[in-house]
Design a protein around this motif. Structure first.
Motif, PDB file in Angstrom:
ATOM      1  N   THR A 174       0.772  -1.354  -0.280  1.00  0.00           N
ATOM      2  CA  THR A 174       0.140   0.097  -0.155  1.00  0.00           C
ATOM      3  C   THR A 174       0.743   1.304  -0.133  1.00  0.00           C
ATOM      4  OG1 THR A 174      -0.050   0.086   2.425  1.00  0.00           O
ATOM      5  CG2 THR A 174      -1.820  -1.427   1.173  1.00  0.00           C
ATOM      6  N   PHE A 175       0.173   2.358  -0.344  1.00  0.00           N
ATOM      7  CA  PHE A 175       1.143   3.583  -0.245  1.00  0.00           C
ATOM      8  C   PHE A 175       1.159   3.861   1.327  1.00  0.00           C
ATOM      9  CE2 PHE A 175      -0.453   4.292  -4.580  1.00  0.00           C
ATOM     10  CZ  PHE A 175       0.757   4.944  -5.366  1.00  0.00           C
ATOM     11  N   ILE A 176       0.588   3.531   2.124  1.00  0.00           N
ATOM     12  CA  ILE A 176       1.056   3.960   3.430  1.00  0.00           C
ATOM     13  C   ILE A 176       2.293   3.127   3.652  1.00  0.00           C
ATOM     14  CG2 ILE A 176       0.436   3.562   6.073  1.00  0.00           C
ATOM     15  CD1 ILE A 176      -1.185   5.823   4.183  1.00  0.00           C
ATOM     16  N   GLU A 177       2.339   1.902   3.465  1.00  0.00           N
ATOM     17  CA  GLU A 177       3.593   1.134   3.481  1.00  0.00           C
ATOM     18  C   GLU A 177       4.684   1.458   2.691  1.00  0.00           C
ATOM     19  OE1 GLU A 177       1.807  -3.483   4.569  1.00  0.00           O
ATOM     20  OE2 GLU A 177       2.092  -2.630   2.034  1.00  0.00           O
ATOM     21  N   ILE A 178       4.484   2.035   1.699  1.00  0.00           N
ATOM     22  CA  ILE A 178       5.608   2.791   0.858  1.00  0.00           C
ATOM     23  C   ILE A 178       6.035   3.878   1.436  1.00  0.00           C
ATOM     24  CG2 ILE A 178       6.358   3.694  -1.473  1.00  0.00           C
ATOM     25  CD1 ILE A 178       4.265   1.878  -2.839  1.00  0.00           C
ATOM     26  N   VAL A 179       5.035   4.723   1.772  1.00  0.00           N
ATOM     27  CA  VAL A 179       5.552   5.971   2.725  1.00  0.00           C
ATOM     28  C   VAL A 179       6.380   5.695   3.904  1.00  0.00           C
ATOM     29  CG1 VAL A 179       4.436   8.057   4.079  1.00  0.00           C
ATOM     30  CG2 VAL A 179       3.565   7.479   1.725  1.00  0.00           C
ATOM     31  N   GLU A 180       6.097   4.819   4.778  1.00  0.00           N
ATOM     32  CA  GLU A 180       6.607   4.519   5.865  1.00  0.00           C
ATOM     33  C   GLU A 180       8.207   3.967   5.608  1.00  0.00           C
ATOM     34  OE1 GLU A 180       4.129   1.802   7.817  1.00  0.00           O
ATOM     35  OE2 GLU A 180       2.492   3.665   8.570  1.00  0.00           O
ATOM     36  N   THR A 181       8.235   3.174   4.632  1.00  0.00           N
ATOM     37  CA  THR A 181       9.324   2.425   4.196  1.00  0.00           C
ATOM     38  C   THR A 181      10.483   3.459   3.620  1.00  0.00           C
ATOM     39  OG1 THR A 181       8.219   0.201   3.780  1.00  0.00           O
ATOM     40  CG2 THR A 181      10.441   0.776   2.792  1.00  0.00           C
ATOM     41  N   GLU A 182       9.659   4.231   2.883  1.00  0.00           N
ATOM     42  CA  GLU A 182      10.697   5.318   2.172  1.00  0.00           C
ATOM     43  C   GLU A 182      10.962   6.554   2.874  1.00  0.00           C
ATOM     44  OE1 GLU A 182      12.188   4.748  -0.879  1.00  0.00           O
ATOM     45  OE2 GLU A 182      11.197   2.605  -0.469  1.00  0.00           O
ATOM     46  N   LYS A 183      10.233   6.872   3.864  1.00  0.00           N
ATOM     47  CA  LYS A 183      10.289   7.979   4.701  1.00  0.00           C
ATOM     48  C   LYS A 183      10.280   9.298   4.022  1.00  0.00           C
ATOM     49  CE  LYS A 183      13.319   5.615   8.170  1.00  0.00           C
ATOM     50  NZ  LYS A 183      12.929   4.469   7.863  1.00  0.00           N
ATOM     51  N   VAL A 184       8.985   9.134   3.436  1.00  0.00           N
ATOM     52  CA  VAL A 184       8.442  10.494   2.597  1.00  0.00           C
ATOM     53  C   VAL A 184       7.110  10.531   2.940  1.00  0.00           C
ATOM     54  CG1 VAL A 184      10.163  10.049   0.676  1.00  0.00           C
ATOM     55  CG2 VAL A 184       7.915   8.938   0.567  1.00  0.00           C
ATOM     56  N   SER A 185       6.550  11.864   2.622  1.00  0.00           N
ATOM     57  CA  SER A 185       5.246  12.270   3.062  1.00  0.00           C
ATOM     58  C   SER A 185       4.101  11.595   1.876  1.00  0.00           C
ATOM     59  CB  SER A 185       4.997  13.646   2.872  1.00  0.00           C
ATOM     60  OG  SER A 185       5.019  14.319   1.608  1.00  0.00           O
ATOM     61  N   LYS A 186       3.133  11.199   2.395  1.00  0.00           N
ATOM     62  CA  LYS A 186       1.962  10.632   1.558  1.00  0.00           C
ATOM     63  C   LYS A 186       1.862  11.636   0.182  1.00  0.00           C
ATOM     64  CE  LYS A 186      -2.506   8.945   1.354  1.00  0.00           C
ATOM     65  NZ  LYS A 186      -3.893   8.887   2.061  1.00  0.00           N
ATOM     66  N   ARG A 187       1.993  12.986   0.409  1.00  0.00           N
ATOM     67  CA  ARG A 187       1.717  13.738  -0.913  1.00  0.00           C
ATOM     68  C   ARG A 187       2.938  13.794  -1.887  1.00  0.00           C
ATOM     69  NH1 ARG A 187       1.683  20.383  -0.965  1.00  0.00           N
ATOM     70  NH2 ARG A 187       1.258  20.624  -2.907  1.00  0.00           N
ATOM     71  N   ARG A 188       4.089  13.493  -1.150  1.00  0.00           N
ATOM     72  CA  ARG A 188       5.402  13.503  -2.008  1.00  0.00           C
ATOM     73  C   ARG A 188       5.074  12.112  -2.927  1.00  0.00           C
ATOM     74  NH1 ARG A 188       8.946  15.702  -5.389  1.00  0.00           N
ATOM     75  NH2 ARG A 188      10.937  14.398  -5.205  1.00  0.00           N
ATOM     76  N   ALA A 189       4.848  11.072  -2.279  1.00  0.00           N
ATOM     77  CA  ALA A 189       4.668   9.763  -2.985  1.00  0.00           C
ATOM     78  C   ALA A 189       3.664   9.759  -4.103  1.00  0.00           C
ATOM     79  CB  ALA A 189       4.298   8.818  -1.919  1.00  0.00           C
ATOM     80  N   GLN A 190       2.360  10.486  -3.833  1.00  0.00           N
ATOM     81  CA  GLN A 190       1.463  10.673  -4.807  1.00  0.00           C
ATOM     82  C   GLN A 190       2.020  11.464  -5.812  1.00  0.00           C
ATOM     83  OE1 GLN A 190      -1.418  12.012  -2.086  1.00  0.00           O
ATOM     84  NE2 GLN A 190      -2.620  10.232  -1.999  1.00  0.00           N
ATOM     85  N   GLU A 191       2.771  12.480  -5.642  1.00  0.00           N
ATOM     86  CA  GLU A 191       3.121  13.510  -6.644  1.00  0.00           C
ATOM     87  C   GLU A 191       4.092  12.639  -7.597  1.00  0.00           C
ATOM     88  OE1 GLU A 191       2.837  17.943  -4.734  1.00  0.00           O
ATOM     89  OE2 GLU A 191       4.777  16.690  -4.726  1.00  0.00           O
ATOM     90  N   VAL A 192       4.992  11.850  -6.829  1.00  0.00           N
ATOM     91  CA  VAL A 192       6.331  11.524  -7.681  1.00  0.00           C
ATOM     92  C   VAL A 192       5.753  10.117  -8.525  1.00  0.00           C
ATOM     93  CG1 VAL A 192       8.582  10.347  -7.453  1.00  0.00           C
ATOM     94  CG2 VAL A 192       8.199  12.176  -6.284  1.00  0.00           C
ATOM     95  N   VAL A 193       4.676   9.339  -7.897  1.00  0.00           N
ATOM     96  CA  VAL A 193       4.333   7.977  -8.495  1.00  0.00           C
ATOM     97  C   VAL A 193       3.917   8.269  -9.875  1.00  0.00           C
ATOM     98  CG1 VAL A 193       2.101   7.585  -7.586  1.00  0.00           C
ATOM     99  CG2 VAL A 193       3.681   5.939  -8.009  1.00  0.00           C
ATOM    100  N   GLU A 194       3.118   9.448 -10.109  1.00  0.00           N
ATOM    101  CA  GLU A 194       2.690   9.705 -11.174  1.00  0.00           C
ATOM    102  C   GLU A 194       3.716   9.643 -12.434  1.00  0.00           C
ATOM    103  OE1 GLU A 194       0.221  13.173 -11.512  1.00  0.00           O
ATOM    104  OE2 GLU A 194      -0.915  12.416  -9.756  1.00  0.00           O
ATOM    105  N   LEU A 195       4.846  10.031 -12.090  1.00  0.00           N
ATOM    106  CA  LEU A 195       5.950   9.781 -13.160  1.00  0.00           C
ATOM    107  C   LEU A 195       6.144   8.661 -13.820  1.00  0.00           C
ATOM    108  CD1 LEU A 195       8.753  12.240 -11.593  1.00  0.00           C
ATOM    109  CD2 LEU A 195       7.178  12.935 -13.261  1.00  0.00           C
ATOM    110  N   ALA A 196       5.610   7.582 -13.019  1.00  0.00           N
ATOM    111  CA  ALA A 196       5.726   6.042 -13.542  1.00  0.00           C
ATOM    112  C   ALA A 196       4.803   5.879 -14.774  1.00  0.00           C
ATOM    113  CB  ALA A 196       5.425   5.253 -12.695  1.00  0.00           C
ATOM    114  N   MET A 197       3.881   6.694 -15.070  1.00  0.00           N
ATOM    115  CA  MET A 197       2.973   6.686 -16.005  1.00  0.00           C
ATOM    116  C   MET A 197       3.229   7.766 -17.336  1.00  0.00           C
ATOM    117  SD  MET A 197       0.996   4.966 -14.744  1.00  0.00           S
ATOM    118  CE  MET A 197       0.161   4.528 -13.069  1.00  0.00           C
TER     119      MET A 197
END
Length: 131
Positions: free
Chosen positions: A66-89
């Motif tokens: 989940t994104f919550i697990e990714i955020v906790e593992t990567e130590k980034v904010s949820k917002r940052r993860a949501q912004e950056v993950v879009e670059l995968a598209m």
């Protein structure tokens, strides 16, 4: 010009007042700078790093993390993860341009995150071509 030189306008060769030069435009915040010469081909390492991170996080998400697990593992904010993950598209053409320094000058690491981009690859290509 004629008034400043105190001469008749038809005596001024307008072609002599024109020059052509290659200029590179660079944006620095709200400031636009003009630099002489063609734009050097350089890789935007921050953008490449963000794309690689986005693809990694997307792979984690597809692997049932989940994104919550990714955020906790990567130590980034949820917002940052949501912004950056879009670059995968990003469209394959955009990824190729980014990796080979052929990207449009305006396509930097902040542009896709701050402005967003369409999900359809052709629409992405059209948007990036206008930069």
């Amino acid at each position: 010009m004629a008034r400043l030189l105190e001469c008749r306008q038809e005596r001024i060769a307008s072609k002599a007042l024109q020059f052509n030069a290659l200029l590179q435009m660079r944006k620095r915040g709200v400031e636009l700078q003009l630099h002489p010469g063609a734009a050097p081909k350089e890789v935007d390492h921050k953008l490449v790093r963000n794309v690689v991170t986005a693809q990694s996080w997307m792979a984690m998400n597809l692997g049932r993390k989940t994104f919550i697990e990714i955020v906790e593992t990567e130590k980034v904010s949820k917002r940052r993860a949501q912004e950056v993950v879009e670059l995968a598209m990003l469209a394959p053409g955009a990824l190729e341009a980014i990796s080979t320094s052929e990207r449009p000058l305006g396509l930097n690491s902040d542009y896709p995150i701050k402005t967003g981009f369409p999900a359809y690859w052709q629409a992405q290509n059209d948007q990036f071509a206008k930069l």
